[in-house]
Scaffold this motif. Structure first.
Motif, PDB file in Angstrom:
ATOM      1  N   ILE A 128       5.506 -10.653  -8.142  1.00  0.00           N
ATOM      2  CA  ILE A 128       5.420  -9.664  -7.234  1.00  0.00           C
ATOM      3  C   ILE A 128       3.969 -10.137  -6.352  1.00  0.00           C
ATOM      4  N   THR A 129       3.727  -9.694  -5.229  1.00  0.00           N
ATOM      5  CA  THR A 129       2.855 -10.068  -4.292  1.00  0.00           C
ATOM      6  C   THR A 129       1.769  -9.249  -4.485  1.00  0.00           C
ATOM      7  N   GLY A 130       0.516  -9.805  -4.067  1.00  0.00           N
ATOM      8  CA  GLY A 130      -0.665  -8.703  -4.234  1.00  0.00           C
ATOM      9  C   GLY A 130      -0.317  -7.555  -3.427  1.00  0.00           C
ATOM     10  N   ARG A 131       0.000  -7.832  -1.996  1.00  0.00           N
ATOM     11  CA  ARG A 131       0.000  -6.613  -1.068  1.00  0.00           C
ATOM     12  C   ARG A 131       0.968  -5.507  -1.845  1.00  0.00           C
ATOM     13  N   ARG A 132       2.102  -6.064  -2.481  1.00  0.00           N
ATOM     14  CA  ARG A 132       2.803  -4.931  -3.263  1.00  0.00           C
ATOM     15  C   ARG A 132       2.302  -4.170  -4.194  1.00  0.00           C
ATOM     16  N   LEU A 133       1.332  -4.813  -4.825  1.00  0.00           N
ATOM     17  CA  LEU A 133       0.414  -4.220  -5.889  1.00  0.00           C
ATOM     18  C   LEU A 133      -0.425  -3.272  -5.270  1.00  0.00           C
ATOM     19  N   LYS A 134      -1.040  -3.544  -4.106  1.00  0.00           N
ATOM     20  CA  LYS A 134      -1.844  -2.707  -3.498  1.00  0.00           C
ATOM     21  C   LYS A 134      -1.014  -1.395  -2.939  1.00  0.00           C
ATOM     22  N   MET A 135       0.137  -1.773  -2.616  1.00  0.00           N
ATOM     23  CA  MET A 135       1.111  -0.451  -2.326  1.00  0.00           C
ATOM     24  C   MET A 135       1.323   0.576  -3.320  1.00  0.00           C
ATOM     25  N   PHE A 136       1.474  -0.106  -4.504  1.00  0.00           N
ATOM     26  CA  PHE A 136       1.722   0.403  -5.731  1.00  0.00           C
ATOM     27  C   PHE A 136       0.257   1.497  -5.838  1.00  0.00           C
ATOM     28  N   ALA A 137      -0.671   0.939  -5.765  1.00  0.00           N
ATOM     29  CA  ALA A 137      -2.023   1.517  -5.930  1.00  0.00           C
ATOM     30  C   ALA A 137      -2.409   2.754  -4.851  1.00  0.00           C
ATOM     31  N   ASP A 138      -1.552   2.567  -3.685  1.00  0.00           N
ATOM     32  CA  ASP A 138      -2.077   3.305  -2.604  1.00  0.00           C
ATOM     33  C   ASP A 138      -3.409   3.381  -1.994  1.00  0.00           C
TER      34      ASP A 138
END
Length: 222
Positions: free
Chosen positions: A93-103
């Protein structure tokens, strides 16, 4: 005229005549075959992803556009971001996607992989990928970016990893209004590896790190 109900699957819009659809119908519409080789996840309103089984139904009458993501995989992977548990259908998973999870604002926050038993955790850049198929559940957390740069001899704290020429001019001269006869020049040093030193012109941006020195000069043409 009968009403149609739209969904977004992997970024593409699909329409259904029925307000209730199954995981099988969604995968078939997106052309994901054979069905048993795909996983289907629905993005919930709080940003989490929930797996939708083939026989499971989804209500399309709720407000907003329902969004789904598919993976060609035989298993899903669990992870936590800021203490919230998520499931993902790929082993990385990418860092960008993780930030999307965290909103969180992706430009104002970093995401870190928690490394238990070691002194330092690991930052995951937006385009960088990290593995989820190691033993145990990977745990991530976000933190607001806070970088101290020195602009015209004065320390300034910013909350982004890069700034544009215009943003730096505003930091150096916050009360100056744009004028056709005003010219700004900018040089920097002690920067990160990608731009350790140099000059900046209008329209460009520069990556930042702590204690980076930036000098901005204002000249009035006469």
């Amino acid at each position: 005229m009968s009403k149609s109900f739209q969904v977004k699957i992997d970024g593409e819009i699909f329409s259904f005549d029925d307000p209730i659809v199954t995981g099988t119908q969604l995968l078939n519409a997106a052309g994901k075959r054979p069905l048993d080789e795909y996983l289907l996840f629905q993005r919930l309103k709080d940003g989490q992803f929930e797996e939708i089984r083939l026989e499971e139904s989804v209500d399309l009458t709720l407000p907003g556009l329902e969004r789904f993501k598919t993976f060609r995989s035989g298993e899903s992977f669990r992870l936590t971001v800021d203490g919230r548990r998520f499931e993902w259908g790929a082993p990385e998973i990418t860092g960008r996607r993780l930030k999307m999870f965290a909103d969180v604002d992706p430009d104002g926050f970093d995401v870190w992989l928690e490394i238990r038993g070691q002194e330092a955790d690991v930052i995951i850049a937006d385009k960088e990928t990290t593995r989820l198929d190691t033993p145990g559940i990977e745990r991530f957390y976000t933190a607001e970016i806070s970088i101290t740069i020195v602009v015209n001899g004065r320390p300034r704290t910013v909350h982004k990893r890069s700034l544009s020429f215009t943003e730096l001019v505003k930091i150096a001269f916050p009360d100056t209004q744009p004028a056709p006869n005003t010219i700004f020049t900018m040089v920097f040093k002690n920067g990160p590896d990608e731009n350790p030193q140099g000059s900046l012109v209008e329209g460009q941006s520069v990556a930042l790190n702590d204690r980076m020195i930036i000098n901005v000069t204002k000249t009035d043409k006469s």
